[in-house]
Design an enzyme around this catalytic site. Structure first.
Site, PDB file in Angstrom:
ATOM      1  N   LYS A   1      24.780  -2.817  19.229  1.00 25.15           N
ATOM      2  CA  LYS A   1      26.092  -2.348  19.663  1.00 25.15           C
ATOM      3  C   LYS A   1      27.146  -2.998  18.789  1.00 25.15           C
ATOM      4  O   LYS A   1      26.898  -4.042  18.184  1.00 25.15           O
ATOM      5  CB  LYS A   1      26.325  -2.765  21.124  1.00 25.15           C
ATOM      6  CG  LYS A   1      26.345  -1.576  22.078  1.00 25.15           C
ATOM      7  CD  LYS A   1      26.947  -1.897  23.400  1.00 25.15           C
ATOM      8  CE  LYS A   1      28.432  -1.587  23.409  1.00 25.15           C
ATOM      9  NZ  LYS A   1      28.737  -0.207  22.962  1.00 25.15           N
TER      10      LYS A   1
ATOM     11  N   GLY B   1      34.608   1.688  24.564  1.00 26.48           N
ATOM     12  CA  GLY B   1      35.602   0.664  24.224  1.00 26.48           C
ATOM     13  C   GLY B   1      34.957  -0.593  23.679  1.00 26.48           C
ATOM     14  O   GLY B   1      35.503  -1.686  23.799  1.00 26.48           O
ATOM     15  N   LEU B   2      33.785  -0.413  23.083  1.00 26.04           N
ATOM     16  CA  LEU B   2      33.118  -1.525  22.412  1.00 26.04           C
ATOM     17  C   LEU B   2      32.926  -2.738  23.301  1.00 26.04           C
ATOM     18  O   LEU B   2      33.154  -3.873  22.879  1.00 26.04           O
ATOM     19  CB  LEU B   2      33.874  -1.892  21.133  1.00 26.04           C
ATOM     20  CG  LEU B   2      33.804  -0.832  20.033  1.00 26.04           C
ATOM     21  CD1 LEU B   2      34.755  -1.155  18.903  1.00 26.04           C
ATOM     22  CD2 LEU B   2      32.386  -0.686  19.512  1.00 26.04           C
TER      23      LEU B   2
ATOM     24  N   ASN C   1      26.026  -3.942  13.903  1.00 22.26           N
ATOM     25  CA  ASN C   1      27.244  -3.140  13.786  1.00 22.26           C
ATOM     26  C   ASN C   1      28.442  -4.056  14.007  1.00 22.26           C
ATOM     27  O   ASN C   1      28.653  -4.568  15.100  1.00 22.26           O
ATOM     28  CB  ASN C   1      27.201  -2.015  14.831  1.00 22.26           C
ATOM     29  CG  ASN C   1      28.329  -1.029  14.698  1.00 22.26           C
ATOM     30  OD1 ASN C   1      29.291  -1.081  15.463  1.00 22.26           O
ATOM     31  ND2 ASN C   1      28.246  -0.137  13.730  1.00 22.26           N
TER      32      ASN C   1
ATOM     33  N   CYS D   1      35.352   3.370  14.629  1.00 19.78           N
ATOM     34  CA  CYS D   1      35.318   3.632  16.063  1.00 19.78           C
ATOM     35  C   CYS D   1      36.614   4.297  16.496  1.00 19.78           C
ATOM     36  O   CYS D   1      37.681   3.730  16.316  1.00 19.78           O
ATOM     37  CB  CYS D   1      35.112   2.363  16.866  1.00 19.78           C
ATOM     38  SG  CYS D   1      35.173   2.709  18.643  1.00 19.78           S
TER      39      CYS D   1
ATOM     40  N   THR E   1      31.661   9.157  15.556  1.00 16.16           N
ATOM     41  CA  THR E   1      31.998  10.292  16.419  1.00 16.16           C
ATOM     42  C   THR E   1      33.332  10.950  16.048  1.00 16.16           C
ATOM     43  O   THR E   1      34.174  10.352  15.402  1.00 16.16           O
ATOM     44  CB  THR E   1      32.079   9.827  17.879  1.00 16.16           C
ATOM     45  OG1 THR E   1      32.964   8.717  17.954  1.00 16.16           O
ATOM     46  CG2 THR E   1      30.712   9.431  18.388  1.00 16.16           C
TER      47      THR E   1
ATOM     48  N   GLY F   1      26.342  14.196  19.502  1.00 15.72           N
ATOM     49  CA  GLY F   1      25.344  15.138  19.973  1.00 15.72           C
ATOM     50  C   GLY F   1      25.199  16.357  19.067  1.00 15.72           C
ATOM     51  O   GLY F   1      25.919  16.492  18.070  1.00 15.72           O
TER      52      GLY F   1
ATOM     53  N   GLY G   1      21.208   8.808  17.959  1.00 15.79           N
ATOM     54  CA  GLY G   1      21.998   8.203  19.027  1.00 15.79           C
ATOM     55  C   GLY G   1      21.830   8.914  20.347  1.00 15.79           C
ATOM     56  O   GLY G   1      20.961   8.595  21.155  1.00 15.79           O
TER      57      GLY G   1
HETATM   58  C1  LIG Z   1      27.784   5.985  24.101  1.00 15.87           C
HETATM   59  C2  LIG Z   1      27.973   5.786  22.632  1.00 15.87           C
HETATM   60  C3  LIG Z   1      28.378   4.555  22.132  1.00 15.87           C
HETATM   61  C4  LIG Z   1      28.559   4.342  20.780  1.00 15.87           C
HETATM   62  N1  LIG Z   1      28.930   3.106  20.315  1.00 15.87           N
HETATM   63  C5  LIG Z   1      29.048   2.912  18.973  1.00 15.87           C
HETATM   64  C6  LIG Z   1      29.337   1.609  18.438  1.00 15.87           C
HETATM   65  O1  LIG Z   1      29.471   0.626  19.180  1.00 15.87           O
HETATM   66  N2  LIG Z   1      29.469   1.468  17.094  1.00 15.87           N
HETATM   67  C7  LIG Z   1      29.317   2.550  16.234  1.00 15.87           C
HETATM   68  O2  LIG Z   1      29.434   2.368  15.011  1.00 15.87           O
HETATM   69  N3  LIG Z   1      29.010   3.768  16.691  1.00 15.87           N
HETATM   70  C8  LIG Z   1      28.879   3.978  18.034  1.00 15.87           C
HETATM   71  N4  LIG Z   1      28.564   5.242  18.503  1.00 15.87           N
HETATM   72  C9  LIG Z   1      28.372   6.349  17.540  1.00 15.87           C
HETATM   73  C10 LIG Z   1      26.899   6.554  17.237  1.00 15.87           C
HETATM   74  O3  LIG Z   1      26.351   5.390  16.654  1.00 15.87           O
HETATM   75  C11 LIG Z   1      26.707   7.731  16.273  1.00 15.87           C
HETATM   76  O4  LIG Z   1      27.427   7.469  15.095  1.00 15.87           O
HETATM   77  C12 LIG Z   1      27.205   9.031  16.884  1.00 15.87           C
HETATM   78  O5  LIG Z   1      26.921   9.067  18.264  1.00 15.87           O
HETATM   79  C13 LIG Z   1      26.572  10.258  16.219  1.00 15.87           C
HETATM   80  O6  LIG Z   1      25.174  10.277  16.378  1.00 15.87           O
HETATM   81  P1  LIG Z   1      24.457  11.097  17.565  1.00 15.87           P
HETATM   82  O7  LIG Z   1      25.048  12.473  17.578  1.00 15.87           O
HETATM   83  O8  LIG Z   1      22.995  11.078  17.240  1.00 15.87           O
HETATM   84  O9  LIG Z   1      24.769  10.380  18.848  1.00 15.87           O
HETATM   85  C14 LIG Z   1      28.364   5.432  19.875  1.00 15.87           C
HETATM   86  C15 LIG Z   1      27.953   6.670  20.374  1.00 15.87           C
HETATM   87  C16 LIG Z   1      27.745   6.872  21.727  1.00 15.87           C
HETATM   88  C17 LIG Z   1      27.320   8.223  22.230  1.00 15.87           C
END
Ligand SMILES: Cc1cc2nc3c(=O)[nH]c(=O)nc-3n(C[C@H](O)[C@H](O)[C@H](O)COP(=O)(O)O)c2cc1C
Ligand SMILES: Cc1cc2nc3c(=O)[nH]c(=O)nc-3n(C[C@H](O)[C@H](O)[C@H](O)COP(=O)(O)OP(=O)(O)OC[C@H]3O[C@@H](n4cnc5c(N)ncnc54)[C@H](O)[C@@H]3O)c2cc1C
Ligand SMILES: Cc1cc2nc3c(=O)[nH]c(=O)nc-3n(C[C@H](O)[C@H](O)[C@H](O)COP(=O)(O)OP(=O)(O)OC[C@H]3O[C@@H](n4cnc5c(N)ncnc54)[C@H](O)[C@@H]3O)c2cc1C
Ligand SMILES: Cc1cc2nc3c(=O)[nH]c(=O)nc-3n(C[C@H](O)[C@H](O)[C@H](O)COP(=O)(O)O)c2cc1C
Ligand code: FES
Ligand code: FES
Lengths: 313, 275, 313, 275
Positions: free
Chosen positions: A47, A74-75, A101, A132, A195, A219, A267
């Site tokens: 995370k 919110g990290l 990360n 983020c 995202t 997603g 993810g």
């Molecule tokens: C619930 C959640 C929490 C996330 N937390 C982080 C994070 O702490 N740091 C980060 O770089 N990306 C974070 N992401 C982004 C994911 O690492 C990834 O870049 C993004 O979800 C796209 O991949 P996916 O479509 O397979 O989920 C988060 C995504 C989700 C859904």
């Protein structure tokens, strides 16, 4: 045919396969020890971590959308020190290749966190979270300016011997230029996409679906945009690209690799199916056998732009 | 025991009312592992919309004539898209069922009494808890409240186990000959707490959050322990997403917002912070 | 309660309801005359038009993606002159309020096309397409630079008395700044979003799914991003915002209006269900009755950022 | 007549083989409007994935004992996600059926002969055309090719209408006692064209594009008219999206790329440009 070679190299780092658990979607990795062999994954991204512990945003923090979800966690995190003390040794014991990360509210904080990680045992690489979308000081101010990106990558590279992998935001006009800035600053690889800034409203209450109002869309919904961005970056930079965004199965992994990904991250699908990892590994082996591919690395960027047939029949 | 993910065939889907159904799933591996209060993450197999699974308490652990575990059931109430879909499933359909997950209730033993407080669909975790408590002959009462009498389910089931029933309905209507107190379930609960004996009672609660708060505070006021099962939107059920956090007083990691999927859903009522 | 008032005003223009058929998703409108009463729609936007006829890209031109589709039609069209001669009179006869989606390869072409339309009978407004991602000279070079946006809007405003509605691309870092540039240049309203630049690969052939390789992503998948962008623009500019992106039903329309849309456009859903229009109109009336809303315009920007409850029960 | 969109209940879904099924839909409003060669846009009702409808030729117009139209059927071949889903549908399921759409075939009358050339699932539009031609006593032949004999369907149906059957299989296998020529369907077609009488023949074709091209060119070479039904990915079926264009020689609007959903799917074989 011999068992297919799934290994890929990210600079000095060699991974047994290209599947990496995406940050924020896999806890600190240890949460999944009882459902998946962490050593069997290409890698695990922690995370997002700051110097100090963080509370994150009040819930609700996620909402589902068509073929996707919006999150604004919110990290929330335990801070780098507790991570190094409490989690890292267990991850190493489990045989995980741990990517951390790294977040920061200031350039100095990025540097400090990376220094702490450099002194720690068994960190495979640093994923620099400058993307983020969910918190004002989430690094997005670095991720949305070329100077900012260059500056933070450059500073961090000076501070650590570990491979540095800036994670790019898709919320920009020309993502490839950010990949280039990262490369120029000495990045060992880049990862994308984080995202997409998004929002959803409950029309019955007129209120936001999540407390933070704005959140990050992930997603399958975003996959076609993410694949395009990976392809653009692959065509501009020489360093490895780690692609992600909506990967659900082996087909999706191969699509990202053909577009230029050396490795990929998964993810959201890990939420849908925590056993996705073994299924995808089987799917990759099956694809390679069907297509008689010995080394999966042969697929990297092997996309062929020749137009398809207009009719299928 | 680690959770398993089963593509479970629907054995039956009994509609109890316009909104409630009991969905029985052929997932023995989940059933044998489940302890009272744990939950499963469910979605129709192969369906991509809705994308995410949904959390449901294990309602019953199903057994065949020989007493072998054949699966689990969930008490499903229509709240939105997934629960509507689950309500409409027919035998033969296949559902992905991941579990068991989360922290179960702590069963108490005589002389201490067990008081289960259920609001609406909050009845779900108490069928298995009641069986466990009955097996150990723990004197057990179910305080069970619903909007109307026709939303009070499985009363015979609990009576057969020798559980004392205290029923409430908001409109004061009675359930098949059984008397129902008009109003909130916390009214008879408080009367009982006033009269609780020296051996004391453990108060278990599941239902709407305002009810949980009231129950936890009542139990505390009368110096009785409580365990409440909270409900948060859950993205993964395994500790991966941090969507499901609840504020606890001395919560370990992450200051005091802890993940209710792995640190809960069952919490010591005295530990939770009610905002 | 009296029948709800669905009318909305875009500058001088009053529409009987906020539902407009999106450009490129409704042919020239006449194709749908036999399934929907064109006069019953708030408006109809034509396919993108240049001065001259255009062939567009060779097929395949579309591919389906999770909750969306990618298209690269390449702005096949009959050119503004034939449109004015062959289509416009019939659209007027049908009682349609016709918005013309104007494209250009140069600033002059934009101006010329708008002049032709100004001299024509019964054009309700001009939607300036500076955001087509699918062709090199599709105006995106105007739509991705603030100067370009200001320049083309300013030039077109000088050339026509018709309301000018620049259509913004979502493929930028800060869409609101483009809304502001358009407003400063005298735009009467803005519309957004056009499609997201995307790509899909057939992993069996390693070839693109569509001939143009790159195309525009539309449909429900993009809705959460589009809603966010509408909200950002609404907060920065005073001119009306016409929102779109993945609208499928009345709930979605209301979400966009709460986020600040004065009117909305429906594109992809019209492919899924050409009878969507009457269904949405019924749904809007039903919502207004349930919530006791007399004028739908009261919903514009009425989003309330107060956090929702963490638990539903 | 304008197309209608019907939420049609599945009456039956008869699997003809591992890949083919005949899906019967209760959509009388579509059936009564349909002319041979027209198509419908179909998707399971309420399903959001796949998002878009898919085009299918109307295979049969269904009638009850009293001869009243009760619906339509489609001959479905599994090619991907939607067709797989349609193959798996059961009676009672509901399908959104939009149609009829597109330009139909032009039936000819005696003394001119009607030759229908079908490749694989390209048989679909010829069941209704055969009925029309039989009703007008037009001498009709079906040239019908498939990979293997077990993928030749509805032969009895066509024989009952008095249609002459000329069958080909790529492996030369025979179909239930009926002789099949080994190879492509264009082989017997060319033999027939060589021997065509003064009254001439109209050649109708539906199947894989290489077959359509071969048929159109053969017909032209022997100075016979042809009508071919093309297959393009279709987003809307109504002329809205411009996804389905085909190049035609003197195509009216849009230079020579015309929309096969409204200007086709049936085209004069001599008009099409084969790239
Ligand atoms: C619930 C959640 C929490 C996330 N937390 C982080 C994070 O702490 N740091 C980060 O770089 N990306 C974070 N992401 C982004 C994911 O690492 C990834 O870049 C993004 O979800 C796209 O991949 P996916 O479509 O397979 O989920 C988060 C995504 C989700 C859904
Ligand atoms: C540990 C746990 C156990 C549960 N046990 C049961 C049970 O035994 N029986 C039962 O019927 N329900 C139970 N729930 C609630 C159930 O998970 C939600 O009703 C369900 O997720 C709603 O999904 P949906 O797609 O139908 O609604 P959606 O369409 O997703 O949303 C409809 C509304 O429900 C809200 N919602 C969505 N997810 C949740 C959630 N997890 N908790 C509360 N509200 C939510 C949404 O915010 C939205 O307002 C439990 C929840 C948890 C966390
Ligand atoms: C006018 C017309 C009439 C048709 N009639 C019939 C019929 O009677 N019976 C029948 O089985 N099929 C028919 N088809 C073909 C049918 O529409 C496609 O097989 C179907 O759309 C594939 O959808 P899918 O989701 O199963 O495949 P997808 O998962 O969408 O795609 C699988 C593969 O099929 C290709 N494909 C997708 N759509 C089409 C299309 N419209 N045409 C050709 N290839 C496509 C894709 O490019 C992909 O390679 C017809 C097509 C047209 C245009
Ligand atoms: C097939 C197709 C063709 C399109 N053509 C145009 C066009 O010519 N001009 C334009 O401004 N937008 C065009 N668009 C974009 C739509 O007008 C709309 O902005 C976008 O699709 C988002 O809305 P939706 O999700 O409701 O489809 C097209 C979209 C599609 C799907
Ligand atoms: S539901 Fe994902 S962490 Fe609890
Ligand atoms: S399928 Fe949309 S125009 Fe033909």
């Amino acid at each position: 045919m011999a068992t297919p070679d799934l290994s890929v190299a990210i600079g000095s780092l060699t991974l047994p396969n290209p599947l990496i658990a995406a940050s924020g979607c896999f806890g600190y990795g240890l949460e999944y020890e009882h459902v998946v062999d962490l050593a069997a994954l290409g890698g695990v991204v922690s995370k997002g971590l700051f110097m100090k512990e963080r509370q994150g945003h009040p819930p609700p923090r996620i909402v589902e959308t068509p073929a996707g979800m919006i999150n604004a966690i919110g990290l929330q995190g335990i801070g780098v020190h507790r991570f190094v003390k409490e989690k890292l040794p267990l991850l190493n014991a489990a045989g995980a290749r741990t990517f951390v990360n790294v977040c920061g509210t200031t350039l100095d904080e990025y540097v400090e966190v990376c220094k702490v990680l450099s002194d720690a045992e068994g960190v495979a690489a640093i994923e620099l979270n400058i993307s983020c979308p969910n918190i004002k000081e989430g690094g997005i101010q670095f991720g949305c300016s070329l100077e900012g990106t260059y500056g933070v990558v450059n500073a961090v590279k000076k501070a650590t011997h570990l491979p540095v992998i800036p994670k790019l935001t898709p919320n920009v006009t020309d993502v490839a230029s950010f990949a280039k800035a990262a490369e120029d600053a000495g990045a060992d690889a880049i990862s994308l996409v984080n995202t997409f800034l998004a929002m959803a409203i409950d029309v019955e209450t007129r209120r936001p679906k999540i407390t933070n109002v704005l959140g990050g869309l992930s997603g399958p919904a975003i996959r076609p945009i993410a694949v395009r961005m990976v392809w653009e970056c692959y065509n501009l930079v020489k360093i490895p690209v780690i692609g992600m965004g909506g990967i659900t199965d082996a087909r999706d992994v191969i699509e990202f690799m053909l577009a230029g990904s050396t490795a990929v991250q998964i993810g959201t699908q890990n939420f849908v199916d925590p056993f996705v990892w073994t299924k995808v590994l089987d799917g990759l082996a099956d694809y390679m056998t069907r297509h008689n591919i010995a080394k999966i690395s042969d697929l990297i960027g092997a996309f062929d732009p020749t137009p398809p047939k207009a009719t299928h029949a | 025991m680690p959770p398993v993910d089963i593509d479970a065939t629907v054995i039956a889907n009994v509609r109890l009312s316009r909104d409630y159904s009991v969905l029985s799933l052929a997932a023995p591996e989940v059933g044998t592992r489940t302890r009272p209060g744990q939950f499963v993450m469910v979605k129709p197999t192969g369906v991509t919309d809705p994308l995410l699974r949904r959390p449901f308490s294990v309602f019953e652990v199903l057994r065949n004539g020989a007493g072998e575990v054949t699966g689990v059931s969930i008490l499903n109430k229509r709240a939105g898209r997934s629960t509507k879909r689950l309500y409409e499933l027919e035998p033969g359909d296949v559902v992905s069922c991941l579990g068991p997950l989360g922290v179960p209730f702590t069963p108490v033993a005589a002389p201490r009494q067990a008081w289960m407080v259920a609001g609406g669909v909050g009845l779900a975790p108490f069928a298995t808890l009641a069986e466990t408590l009955a097996a150990s002959n723990t004197p057990t009462t179910l305080f069970y409240g619903a909007r109307t009498a026709d939303e009070l389910f499985y009363l015979d089931f609990f009576e057969r186990l020798g559980i004392t029933l205290v029923l409430t309905t908001e409109d004061g209507g009675h359930a098949a000959g059984r008397h129902c107190i008009k109003g909130r379930v916390t009214i008879p609960l408080e009367d009982a707490l006033k009269a609780v004996g020296p051996a004391g009672a453990m108060v278990y609660a599941c239902g709407p959050e305002p009810m949980l708060e009231a129950v936890a505070k009542l139990a505390a006021r009368y110096n009785q322990p409580s365990e409440v099962s909270v409900e948060r939107v859950m993205g993964c059920g395994l500790g991966g997403c941090y969507s499901c956090v609840v504020p606890v007083k001395h919560g370990g990691e992450n200051a005091n917002l802890v993940r209710s999927c792995i640190n809960g859903p069952v919490f010591d009522g005295a530990e939770l912070v009610w905002d």
